[in-house]
Every structure is written in structure tokens, then in C-alpha cells.
Write a protein that holds these residues in place. Structure first.
Motif, PDB file in Angstrom:
ATOM      1  N   ILE A 284       0.843  -1.202   0.000  1.00  0.00           N
ATOM      2  CA  ILE A 284       0.000   0.000   0.000  1.00  0.00           C
ATOM      3  C   ILE A 284       0.876   1.249   0.000  1.00  0.00           C
ATOM      4  N   ASP A 285       1.890   1.275   0.846  1.00  0.00           N
ATOM      5  CA  ASP A 285       2.800   2.429   0.913  1.00  0.00           C
ATOM      6  C   ASP A 285       3.484   2.645  -0.438  1.00  0.00           C
ATOM      7  N   MET A 286       3.902   1.550  -1.081  1.00  0.00           N
ATOM      8  CA  MET A 286       4.537   1.651  -2.393  1.00  0.00           C
ATOM      9  C   MET A 286       3.551   2.201  -3.419  1.00  0.00           C
ATOM     10  N   THR A 287       2.292   1.741  -3.363  1.00  0.00           N
ATOM     11  CA  THR A 287       1.274   2.198  -4.308  1.00  0.00           C
ATOM     12  C   THR A 287       1.012   3.687  -4.157  1.00  0.00           C
ATOM     13  N   ILE A 288       0.911   4.151  -2.920  1.00  0.00           N
ATOM     14  CA  ILE A 288       0.701   5.590  -2.688  1.00  0.00           C
ATOM     15  C   ILE A 288       1.879   6.385  -3.248  1.00  0.00           C
ATOM     16  N   GLY A 289       3.108   5.887  -3.039  1.00  0.00           N
ATOM     17  CA  GLY A 289       4.289   6.549  -3.585  1.00  0.00           C
ATOM     18  C   GLY A 289       4.293   6.543  -5.102  1.00  0.00           C
ATOM     19  N   ASP A 290       3.882   5.407  -5.704  1.00  0.00           N
ATOM     20  CA  ASP A 290       3.824   5.329  -7.172  1.00  0.00           C
ATOM     21  C   ASP A 290       2.838   6.334  -7.737  1.00  0.00           C
ATOM     22  N   TYR A 291       1.689   6.471  -7.081  1.00  0.00           N
ATOM     23  CA  TYR A 291       0.678   7.405  -7.565  1.00  0.00           C
ATOM     24  C   TYR A 291       1.154   8.849  -7.420  1.00  0.00           C
ATOM     25  N   ARG A 292       1.726   9.179  -6.271  1.00  0.00           N
ATOM     26  CA  ARG A 292       2.193  10.547  -6.049  1.00  0.00           C
ATOM     27  C   ARG A 292       3.340  10.919  -6.973  1.00  0.00           C
ATOM     28  N   ASN A 293       4.165   9.925  -7.309  1.00  0.00           N
ATOM     29  CA  ASN A 293       5.334  10.193  -8.152  1.00  0.00           C
ATOM     30  C   ASN A 293       5.115   9.828  -9.614  1.00  0.00           C
TER      31      ASN A 293
END
Length: 271
Positions: free
Chosen positions: A248-257
Motif C-alpha cells: 500500500i505504501d509503495m502504491t501511494i508513492g507510485d501514484y504521487r510520483n
């Protein structure tokens, strides 16, 4: 805009809830009118089925898909590794059902897909006062041509007054019904109490479901939905459904970046 959340779509769904209804994540009955709607938003890790009961929804996504899902139509979206889309009302009154289906860990990062099945393209069967629209799976000798990544059945039944039907379901599958119309349906046992409209019935283990419409004057309409459990950990954070908090943390980072499937987030906006 009104949305009735019926299954697991909560802020912090428990692990036991997900195990009980595996592979399903949520079921929502929605009602949306202008100027409301579901503006540009992301998803990852699951599939969604939108079934329009009234009106229409205008859909757009960053892969170039655009169109209107009309009454009786079905849209199947595989979010996979990432998608950003909008779902906006087409008419003054627009009602529908949206089901979220989990993907296995090996499929969570697959390429997104979008398929619309028109009302006229949904197979139907009728017998002894029972009619079924076969959106996924098979019923009454009729099979849907649509392939689902996670094996499920999605059936829309209408029973005339005093009619009865029986649907075979693999014994290991999770199964539930959602009543759209009618307050006198009896599910699985002739001595069970009736179930009113806009309620969910979750079934225990077994190889089939029997349903009676005990009304003498009104039809009973319900969705019968079943699926093969995945048996993996589930962590949901809003529009993302993954297997761990780290994912989940990786997904949020992928979306933001704007990376790893969300690259178009930098540029794309719906009309």
C-alpha cells in the motif's frame, strides 16, 4: 449523491471480514445526480463491475477509454497495476451497483483492461417464472462469454410471484445475494424468514442456493454473486487493494510520483 456500502468498504475492514467474503472486497449501491459524480481517481490491485439499474454513467480513463454505460449495461474494469478514471452522471437520476473483486498477488500488477457489455449482449434464460441474466458464470444452461480473472458468477434473477429457483454453486466458493426489489424472498430454506429489498444474504458452505418468492403479487429481483476464494492477506486503503501495508505504501508513492503504472497521472485530466 448517495452511496450505500454493503460489504467490506469500510475505513479499516478486519482480516476476518475479508476472509469471510473472499474474493470480494465491497459491494455498493449508488445513486448519483449532477453536479455530483466520481471525479478523477486512481485504483490498483482489483477488478470492479459496474451494473447500471437506471440512467447512465459517463466513463473516461487515462488509457483513452470513453463512453456511457446505460441502463442494463455492465462495465468490467481491471485496475491491475494502475488506472485513473472518472465516472460521472449522464442523466438526472442514475442508479447502479458496483462490486469490487480482489486479484491474486500474481495478478495485481497486470495491465489494466476495460470491457463494456451492452444490455442486449447479456445472455438470458427463463424457466417456470424465473428469469436470469448471466453477467458472469452460468445458469439454466446458459453461459456468459465473458472471462473473469478471478473465477466468479454474477447473476441477475427475477422471480415472478410464487416462483422458485435453484442455482448450483461450487461448494468451496463464497456466495451471497443482494435483493434489488421485493420484500418477500426466502433464501435457501423454506422455513427461513423473508429478506427485504436492499439487504445482503451471505450463504454458508454448500453446493447450491434455493430461492422462493413468497409474494402473491410482486416480483422478486436479486443478484446472486459467488466467487472462488483467493486465500491471501488483504490490505485495503481507499482505492487500493493489496496484500500488505508495504505494498500500500509503495502504491501511494507510485501514484504521487507518477510511476509504475501511474505515469499518465502527470498529464491526464478527464474532460
Amino acid at each position: 449523491m448517495e452511496v450505500t456500502l454493503l460489504l467490506l468498504d469500510k475505513a479499516s475492514p478486519s482480516e476476518s471480514d475479508h476472509e469471510l467474503l473472499d474474493p470480494f472486497v465491497s459491494l455498493a449501491e449508488f445513486s448519483v445526480s449532477p453536479p455530483g459524480g466520481f471525479r478523477d481517481h486512481p485504483h490498483r490491485g482489483f477488478e470492479s463491475v459496474t451494473y447500471m439499474l437506471q440512467g447512465g454513467i459517463i466513463y473516461q480513463d487515462f488509457n483513452g477509454h470513453k463512453g456511457t454505460i446505460h441502463e442494463g449495461d455492465v462495465q468490467w474494469v481491471t485496475a491491475g497495476r494502475g488506472i485513473i478514471h472518472s465516472e460521472m452522471p449522464d442523466e438526472e437520476v442514475n442508479n447502479g451497483i458496483q462490486l469490487w473483486i480482489n486479484l491474486s498477488s500474481s495478478d495485481k500488477m497486470i495491465k489494466p483492461k476495460n470491457k463494456v457489455i451492452s444490455s442486449t449482449g447479456i445472455p438470458r434464460a427463463e424457466k417456470d417464472g424465473a428469469e436470469v441474466k448471466v453477467i458472469a458464470g452460468d445458469s439454466m444452461g446458459v453461459q456468459s462469454p465473458f472471462y473473469t480473472k478471478t473465477p466468479i458468477m454474477f447473476l441477475d434473477f427475477t422471480l415472478e410471484p410464487r416462483a422458485h429457483t435453484h442455482q448450483t454453486i461450487p461448494e468451496s466458493w463464497t456466495a451471497f445475494a443482494y435483493v434489488i426489489q421485493g420484500d418477500e424472498g426466502v433464501f435457501s430454506s423454506s422455513d427461513s424468514s423473508t429478506v427485504k429489498a436492499h439487504n445482503v444474504v451471505v450463504f454458508g458452505t454448500g453446493d447450491g442456493v434455493s430461492v422462493w418468492n413468497t409474494s402473491s403479487s410482486r416480483p422478486l429481483r436479486f443478484l446472486l454473486i459467488a466467487g472462488e476464494p483467493i486465500g491471501e492477506p488483504v490490505v485495503q486503503h481507499g482505492p487500493f487493494v493489496m496484500n500488505s501495508q508495504a505494498e500500500i505504501d509503495m502504491t501511494i508513492g507510485d501514484y504521487r510520483n507518477a510511476k509504475n503504472g501511474f505515469e499518465m497521472a502527470k498529464y491526464w485530466r478527464s474532460e
